[in-house]
Design a protein around this motif. Structure first.
Motif, short mmCIF file in Angstrom:
data_model
loop_
_atom_site.label_atom_id
_atom_site.label_comp_id
_atom_site.label_asym_id
_atom_site.label_seq_id
_atom_site.Cartn_x
_atom_site.Cartn_y
_atom_site.Cartn_z
N UNK A 125 -10.90 10.91 -1.74
CA UNK A 125 -9.56 10.57 -1.28
C UNK A 125 -9.40 9.06 -1.39
N UNK A 140 0.84 -1.19 0.00
CA UNK A 140 0.00 0.00 0.00
C UNK A 140 0.88 1.24 0.00
N UNK A 169 -6.48 5.50 -1.47
CA UNK A 169 -5.14 4.90 -1.25
C UNK A 169 -4.94 3.82 -2.29
N UNK A 225 -12.79 7.04 -0.61
CA UNK A 225 -13.91 7.54 0.18
C UNK A 225 -14.34 8.88 -0.39
N UNK A 234 -3.91 4.40 8.04
CA UNK A 234 -3.62 5.50 7.13
C UNK A 234 -4.90 6.30 7.02
N UNK A 235 -4.84 7.57 7.40
CA UNK A 235 -6.07 8.33 7.51
C UNK A 235 -5.99 9.70 6.88
N UNK A 236 -7.16 10.29 6.75
CA UNK A 236 -7.26 11.60 6.11
C UNK A 236 -8.30 12.42 6.86
N UNK A 240 -11.36 9.82 8.16
CA UNK A 240 -11.57 8.50 7.56
C UNK A 240 -10.22 7.79 7.50
N UNK A 261 -1.96 9.53 0.47
CA UNK A 261 -3.30 9.51 -0.15
C UNK A 261 -3.28 10.16 -1.53
N UNK A 272 -3.20 14.41 5.77
CA UNK A 272 -2.95 12.99 5.50
C UNK A 272 -2.04 12.47 6.62
N UNK A 273 -2.40 11.34 7.22
CA UNK A 273 -1.60 10.88 8.35
C UNK A 273 -1.43 9.36 8.36
N UNK A 279 1.66 4.83 1.09
CA UNK A 279 1.25 5.55 2.29
C UNK A 279 0.46 6.81 1.98
#
Lengths: 104, 104
Positions: free
Chosen positions: A22, A9, A24, A38, B36-38, B22, A13, B97-98, A11
């Protein structure tokens, strides 16, 4: 709940429409790619390169495929195919979780 | 751009604050997890179970850690640690983005 195993994956976005969409990128052992994405409510037109299969995991949207003047309501658990080198428009009515497969 | 290889990813998104935050869950071969989030702009308070390391890949937020009355500005390329069983608040000013690592 379902999983993809033994994948890579990215990292960072992929961000479209000022964060309205957004995703991945997931890369499979055979080199094929999917994106897990999403969408916030809004209207979004995407251009395709490779053909795509869009699987809606949850949410609700109206879809206009290339060459069509009709809008189809799509909900969680439904999928649709998008031809290569075309454009499709989604009017997203509810928070929508999706998996997009790039094929061919 | 960087990647996580040989991982499992849960397809379905984790959705918080009506889509304001998310994330997707990534599971490593040793059983450890990251998300992995946004985040859309907004103010969000999260409770922790395990200790967390939050790495901001891009974006901008103000952070208030447990026990602090001060807000720290955090930007892309910065990280912060959050203790177990606590709460922290983020005021997100730009699309962020995190990558969150659950440790211990």
């Amino acid at each position: 709940m379902s999983e993809f195993t033994n994948v890579t994956i990215v990292r960072e976005a992929n961000v479209y429409f000022n964060g309205g969409v957004v995703s991945r990128t997931v890369i499979f052992p055979d080199g094929t790619k999917k994106t897990l994405g999403f969408m916030q409510p809004g209207e979004y037109t995407f251009n395709t390169g490779a053909p795509e299969i869009m699987e809606i995991l949850s949410g609700e949207l109206d879809l206009k495929l290339p060459g069509s003047e009709l809008w189809d309501r799509i909900g969680g658990g439904e999928s649709f195919d998008v031809p290569a080198n075309s454009a499709f428009t989604m009017r997203v009515h509810a928070l929508t979780d999706y998996c997009c497969s790039f094929v061919g």
